[in-house]
Design a protein around this motif. Structure first.
Motif, PDB file in Angstrom:
ATOM      1  N   PHE A 115       0.819  -1.205   0.000  1.00  0.00           N
ATOM      2  CA  PHE A 115       0.000   0.000   0.000  1.00  0.00           C
ATOM      3  C   PHE A 115       0.858   1.262   0.000  1.00  0.00           C
ATOM      4  N   TYR A 116       1.948   1.239   0.762  1.00  0.00           N
ATOM      5  CA  TYR A 116       2.783   2.439   0.818  1.00  0.00           C
ATOM      6  C   TYR A 116       3.512   2.665  -0.499  1.00  0.00           C
ATOM      7  N   GLN A 117       3.919   1.580  -1.141  1.00  0.00           N
ATOM      8  CA  GLN A 117       4.614   1.703  -2.420  1.00  0.00           C
ATOM      9  C   GLN A 117       3.707   2.274  -3.504  1.00  0.00           C
ATOM     10  N   SER A 271      -7.118   1.778   8.882  1.00  0.00           N
ATOM     11  CA  SER A 271      -5.709   1.696   9.246  1.00  0.00           C
ATOM     12  C   SER A 271      -4.814   2.267   8.164  1.00  0.00           C
ATOM     13  N   MET A 272      -5.091   1.906   6.907  1.00  0.00           N
ATOM     14  CA  MET A 272      -4.210   2.336   5.829  1.00  0.00           C
ATOM     15  C   MET A 272      -4.226   3.844   5.634  1.00  0.00           C
ATOM     16  N   GLN A 273      -5.351   4.490   5.879  1.00  0.00           N
ATOM     17  CA  GLN A 273      -5.381   5.948   5.810  1.00  0.00           C
ATOM     18  C   GLN A 273      -4.367   6.541   6.777  1.00  0.00           C
ATOM     19  N   ARG A 274      -4.232   5.935   7.938  1.00  0.00           N
ATOM     20  CA  ARG A 274      -3.313   6.446   8.948  1.00  0.00           C
ATOM     21  C   ARG A 274      -1.871   6.057   8.649  1.00  0.00           C
ATOM     22  N   PHE A 275      -1.649   4.852   8.132  1.00  0.00           N
ATOM     23  CA  PHE A 275      -0.297   4.458   7.752  1.00  0.00           C
ATOM     24  C   PHE A 275       0.250   5.368   6.650  1.00  0.00           C
ATOM     25  N   LEU A 276      -0.611   5.752   5.701  1.00  0.00           N
ATOM     26  CA  LEU A 276      -0.177   6.592   4.591  1.00  0.00           C
ATOM     27  C   LEU A 276      -0.122   8.069   4.973  1.00  0.00           C
ATOM     28  N   ALA A 277      -0.610   8.415   6.179  1.00  0.00           N
ATOM     29  CA  ALA A 277      -0.578   9.812   6.606  1.00  0.00           C
ATOM     30  C   ALA A 277       0.783  10.207   7.181  1.00  0.00           C
ATOM     31  N   VAL A 278       1.687   9.235   7.370  1.00  0.00           N
ATOM     32  CA  VAL A 278       3.035   9.536   7.859  1.00  0.00           C
ATOM     33  C   VAL A 278       3.962   9.758   6.671  1.00  0.00           C
ATOM     34  N   PRO A 279       5.087  10.462   6.868  1.00  0.00           N
ATOM     35  CA  PRO A 279       5.916  10.856   5.721  1.00  0.00           C
ATOM     36  C   PRO A 279       6.698   9.735   5.060  1.00  0.00           C
ATOM     37  N   ASN A 280       6.986   8.623   5.756  1.00  0.00           N
ATOM     38  CA  ASN A 280       7.749   7.540   5.141  1.00  0.00           C
ATOM     39  C   ASN A 280       7.377   6.210   5.771  1.00  0.00           C
ATOM     40  N   HIS A 285       6.143   1.772  10.069  1.00  0.00           N
ATOM     41  CA  HIS A 285       6.527   0.588  10.844  1.00  0.00           C
ATOM     42  C   HIS A 285       6.614   0.912  12.337  1.00  0.00           C
ATOM     43  N   LYS A 286       7.109   2.100  12.673  1.00  0.00           N
ATOM     44  CA  LYS A 286       7.162   2.509  14.074  1.00  0.00           C
ATOM     45  C   LYS A 286       5.753   2.626  14.648  1.00  0.00           C
ATOM     46  N   ALA A 287       4.837   3.172  13.858  1.00  0.00           N
ATOM     47  CA  ALA A 287       3.449   3.303  14.305  1.00  0.00           C
ATOM     48  C   ALA A 287       2.816   1.933  14.552  1.00  0.00           C
ATOM     49  N   ILE A 288       3.129   0.970  13.687  1.00  0.00           N
ATOM     50  CA  ILE A 288       2.590  -0.387  13.855  1.00  0.00           C
ATOM     51  C   ILE A 288       3.117  -1.028  15.129  1.00  0.00           C
ATOM     52  N   ALA A 289       4.441  -0.892  15.366  1.00  0.00           N
ATOM     53  CA  ALA A 289       5.039  -1.492  16.556  1.00  0.00           C
ATOM     54  C   ALA A 289       4.478  -0.868  17.834  1.00  0.00           C
ATOM     55  N   PHE A 290       4.356   0.447  17.841  1.00  0.00           N
ATOM     56  CA  PHE A 290       3.822   1.136  19.011  1.00  0.00           C
ATOM     57  C   PHE A 290       2.368   0.763  19.235  1.00  0.00           C
ATOM     58  N   MET A 291       1.620   0.654  18.146  1.00  0.00           N
ATOM     59  CA  MET A 291       0.219   0.253  18.226  1.00  0.00           C
ATOM     60  C   MET A 291       0.088  -1.137  18.851  1.00  0.00           C
ATOM     61  N   GLY A 292       0.895  -2.102  18.383  1.00  0.00           N
ATOM     62  CA  GLY A 292       0.827  -3.460  18.914  1.00  0.00           C
ATOM     63  C   GLY A 292       1.145  -3.524  20.392  1.00  0.00           C
ATOM     64  N   LEU A 293       2.177  -2.785  20.828  1.00  0.00           N
ATOM     65  CA  LEU A 293       2.554  -2.773  22.244  1.00  0.00           C
ATOM     66  C   LEU A 293       1.438  -2.210  23.112  1.00  0.00           C
TER      67      LEU A 293
END
Length: 596
Positions: A115-117, A271-280, A285-293
Motif C-alpha cells: 500500500f505504501y509503495q 488503518s491504511m489511511q493512517r499508515f499513509l498519513a506519515v511521511p515515510n 513501521h514505528k506506528a505499527i510497533a507502538f500500536m501493537g505494544l
C-alpha cells in the motif's frame, strides 16, 4: 452524587446518579471533540481536497497516528466485553500477546509495503490494479456494509453504560453522541479525527488505569486477586485443545483471532489511511510497533480488570442474582460500586467509554466516506476545474448520511445478546472474505479476478449460512456456551439459589440426538474469520488455475510485497522495432549499420 444503598454480602452496593462533577467531565470531553473539528475545519489548513481530508496532507507524525490506530481498534466493545469475557470464561483472551505479535509482523511484512509503495487513496484501488474493477466494487460493497452493521454496536455499548449510570433514556443519549461525532468528522477530516482520537484515547487510558488501581486495592491486592481467581478456575492460558468446536482456546486466540485482527488492521481502509498519513514507511513501521505494544497493554489491563471483578463478586454474582439485567452491564456496575466515593471518576470512566465509541465511529465514518466516493460516485461524475473541492464536499455529505443511518440502527442493536460474541460474529460475515481477497492478490501471483470473486462470494455465503444456523440453534436452545461456575452463597436478602452447576468453556450439546445442531453450526465464533479466509485462498487459487492462471512474467511486481517479489521471474518485455529506438540509445556499430 446521589446514592441508593443496599446491603449485599457485607458490601454496600450503590446505584449511582451523576453529580455536577461527572456531568462536567463528560460534557467537557464532547465539547473538546467539537472544538477540534471546528479548529481543523475552519482555522487550520482547509480540508478542501482528498489528500487533506483523507490523509491529513501526509504530514501527520507517528504518535498521533499510533494513538488513532489504537483508538480505532480499542472500542467500547473491547473495554466492556473483555472484562466480562474473563469474568465468565477465564483469562484465555490474554493470549492476545501472540495475536498482536503475529498480526503486526504480517502487516509490516505483507500489507503495508504494498500500500505504501502504490500510495493509494483507497485500499480497494489496489484490487482494481491487481485484478479488475468488479473485484474492487465487490470488496468495497462488503466493506461499506460491514461498517454500517458494526458501527451501531460500537455506539450502543457506551450509550447503554451511560444510560445505566444517569437514568437518561438510551434513545436520548444515543443521538447526542452520534451528532457530536458526525459534526467533528464532517468538518475536520482526518486531522480532526486523529487528534480527537489522541485526546479521547488519553482519557480512556487514564480512566481505565484509575479504575484498575482502585479495584486492585479494594479486593486486597494483586496476589489476592490471583489466588481467588485461580481457586475459581479463571486462570486459563495454555488450553491447547485443538478442537474448533470449543468456545475458546490457545489456538482460537492465537490463530483464529489473528485473522480477525488482520482484517481490522492490515487491510482496513481505517488503518491504511493512517499508515499513509506519515511521511515515510519507517514511520509507518514505528506506528505499527507502538500500536501493537499499546494494544497488548490495554487488553491485558482489561483481562486483569475481569479478574478483579471476579474476586470482588466471586461469592455473590450480580448476574445470576439479577441485580443487573444483562452481563454487558457488569463493568459499569462494578465502576459505580468501587469508584462512587471518588468525585468525578465514574463520569471520567464513562467519558472514556463514550470516547472509545466516538473514536471508532469517527474513524469508520471518515473511511466509509472515502470508499463510497472513490468507488461508487467519482467514476460517474464529469471532470471539472474544482474536482477536489467537490469531492471533499460530497464526502462530508456521505459522512452525515451514513452517520444518521448508523444512529437509527443503534435502536435495533439493543435486542442482541452477548456483546463479545455478537461483535466477532457480525465482523466475521465479511472479514474473512475481505482478508482472503487482498491476501490472495498479494501472495498468490497466479490468482485471477475470476478466482478472487468466486472465492469471495462462496466465502461470504458460507459464513452467512453458518452464522445464521448457529444463531437459530442458540435461539432454539440447541447450542449454548455455559460460563464457568459462580456462587451466591454470601448474598444477603437475595432470593436466588446458589449457582453450582455451570461447567466448562466448550459448547453444551443437548442430550437428545435429534435436537443436536448441525456440526458446522457448532464451530466456535473465534474461527469464523479464519474459515472465511481459508475458503477464499483455496477456492480462489483453484478457480484461477482452472480458468487460466496469470503468466508470472507479465504481472506488475509492485502489486506484491518484497518477500514475494524476490521469487518472481524477470518481467517479460515486448519486442520493440529498431527504427523506434532513438539513435542516441544505439551503440556505434549498430548506428553505422542503420545509417547504411
Amino acid at each position: 452524587m446521589a446514592e441508593n444503598e443496599t446491603t449485599l454480602g457485607g458490601q454496600e452496593l450503590r446505584e449511582l446518579t451523576f453529580g455536577w462533577t461527572d456531568y462536567s467531565l463528560f460534557s467537557g470531553l464532547l465539547g473538546i471533540s467539537v472544538l477540534i473539528g471546528i479548529y481543523f475545519g475552519c482555522f487550520s489548513k482547509k480540508q478542501d481536497n482528498t489528500t487533506e481530508y483523507l490523509l491529513g496532507g501526509k504530514t501527520m507524525s507517528c504518535f498521533p497516528v499510533s494513538m488513532s490506530l489504537i483508538a480505532s481498534h480499542i472500542s467500547a466493545v473491547s473495554l466492556l466485553a473483555i472484562p466480562v469475557e474473563v469474568y465468565q470464561y477465564g483469562t484465555q483472551y490474554a493470549v492476545c500477546i501472540f495475536t498482536a505479535t503475529i498480526s503486526c509482523g504480517l502487516i509490516s511484512l505483507i500489507y503495508v509495503p504494498v500500500f505504501y509503495q502504490l500510495q493509494l487513496t483507497s485500499t480497494f484501488e489496489y484490487l482494481e490494479m491487481r485484478f479488475t474493477r468488479p473485484v474492487r466494487l465487490f470488496a468495497s460493497f462488503l466493506y461499506s456494509l460491514s461498517l454500517v452493521i458494526y458501527v451501531p454496536l460500537i455506539i450502543y455499548v457506551p450509550a447503554l453504560a451511560f444510560s445505566q449510570a444517569t437514568a437518561i433514556n438510551i434513545y436520548l443519549i444515543t443521538p447526542v453522541i452520534c451528532i457530536v461525532c458526525i459534526f467533528y468528522t464532517t468538518i475536520g477530516g482526518l486531522k480532526a479525527v486523529v487528534w480527537a482520537d489522541t485526546i479521547q484515547m488519553t482519557v480512556t487510558l487514564g480512566s481505565l488505569f484509575a479504575v484498575f488501581i482502585l479495584g486492585t486495592i479494594a479486593v486486597g491486592g494483586v496476589f489476592e486477586t490471583w489466588r481467588v481467581s485461580e481457586e475459581g478456575g479463571r486462570i486459563i492460558f495454555w488450553n491447547m485443545d485443538p478442537s474448533p468446536f470449543i468456545r475458546n482456546s490457545f489456538w482460537g486466540m492465537s490463530i483464529g483471532m489473528t485473522t480477525t485482527w488482520l482484517s481490522g488492521l492490515g487491510i482496513s481502509q481505517v488503518s491504511m489511511q493512517r499508515f499513509l498519513a506519515v511521511p515515510n514507511i519507517r514511520e509507518a513501521h514505528k506506528a505499527i510497533a507502538f500500536m501493537g505494544l499499546c494494544m497488548v497493554i490495554m487488553k491485558w489491563v482489561s483481562v486483569f480488570t475481569g479478574l478483579i471483578m471476579y474476586t470482588r463478586y466471586h461469592s455473590c454474582d450480580p448476574i445470576s442474582t439479577k441485580i443487573i439485567s444483562r452481563s454487558d452491564q457488569l463493568l459499569p456496575y462494578y465502576v459505580l460500586d468501587v469508584a462512587a466515593n471518588v468525585p468525578g471518576l465514574p463520569g471520567l470512566f464513562l467519558a472514556g467509554l463514550v470516547s472509545a465509541g466516538l473514536s471508532t465511529m469517527s474513524a469508520n465514518l471518515n473511511t466509509v466516506a472515502g470508499t463510497i466516493y472513490e468507488d461508487f460516485i467519482d467514476p460517474w461524475l464529469p471532470d471539472c476545474s474544482n474536482k477536489e473541492s467537490r469531492a471533499a464536499n460530497i464526502m462530508k455529505g456521505i459522512v452525515v448520511v451514513v452517520g444518521l443511518v448508523c444512529m437509527m440502527l443503534v435502536f435495533v442493536v439493543d435486542r442482541l445478546g452477548d456483546v463479545f460474541r455478537v461483535s466477532l460474529t457480525l465482523h466475521s460475515i465479511t472479514s474473512g472474505a475481505m482478508l482472503g481477497i487482498f491476501t490472495l492478490g498479494m501472495i498468490v501471483p497466479w490468482a485471477t479476478s475470476k478466482g478472487a470473486i468466486t472465492g469471495g462470494l462462496l466465502s461470504m455465503l458460507f459464513m452467512v449460512w453458518i452464522i445464521v444456523g448457529a444463531q437459530v440453534s442458540m435461539a432454539q436452545n440447541k447450542l449454548n456456551y455455559p460460563p464457568l461456575p459462580t456462587s451466591n452463597e454470601d448474598c444477603l436478602n437475595v432470593g436466588v439459589s446458589v449457582n453450582k452447576t455451570t461447567t466448562g468453556t466448550g459448547y453444551s450439546p443437548p442430550s437428545d440426538d435429534d435436537d443436536k445442531p448441525f456440526v458446522l453450526f457448532t464451530i466456535s465464533f473465534m474461527y469464523y474469520a479464519l474459515v472465511g479466509f481459508v475458503i477464499v485462498m483455496v477456492i480462489g487459487t483453484i478457480v484461477s488455475f482452472i480458468f487460466g492462471a496469470n503468466d508470472l512474467r507479465t504481472i506488475n511486481r509492485n502489486h506484491f510485497p518484497p518477500i514475494i517479489q524476490r521469487f518472481l521471474p524477470p518481467e517479460k518485455y515486448t519486442d520493440v522495432p529498431m527504427h523506434s529506438i532513438p539513435n542516441t540509445l544505439v551503440s556505434n556499430p549498430e548506428k553505422e549499420k542503420l545509417n547504411s
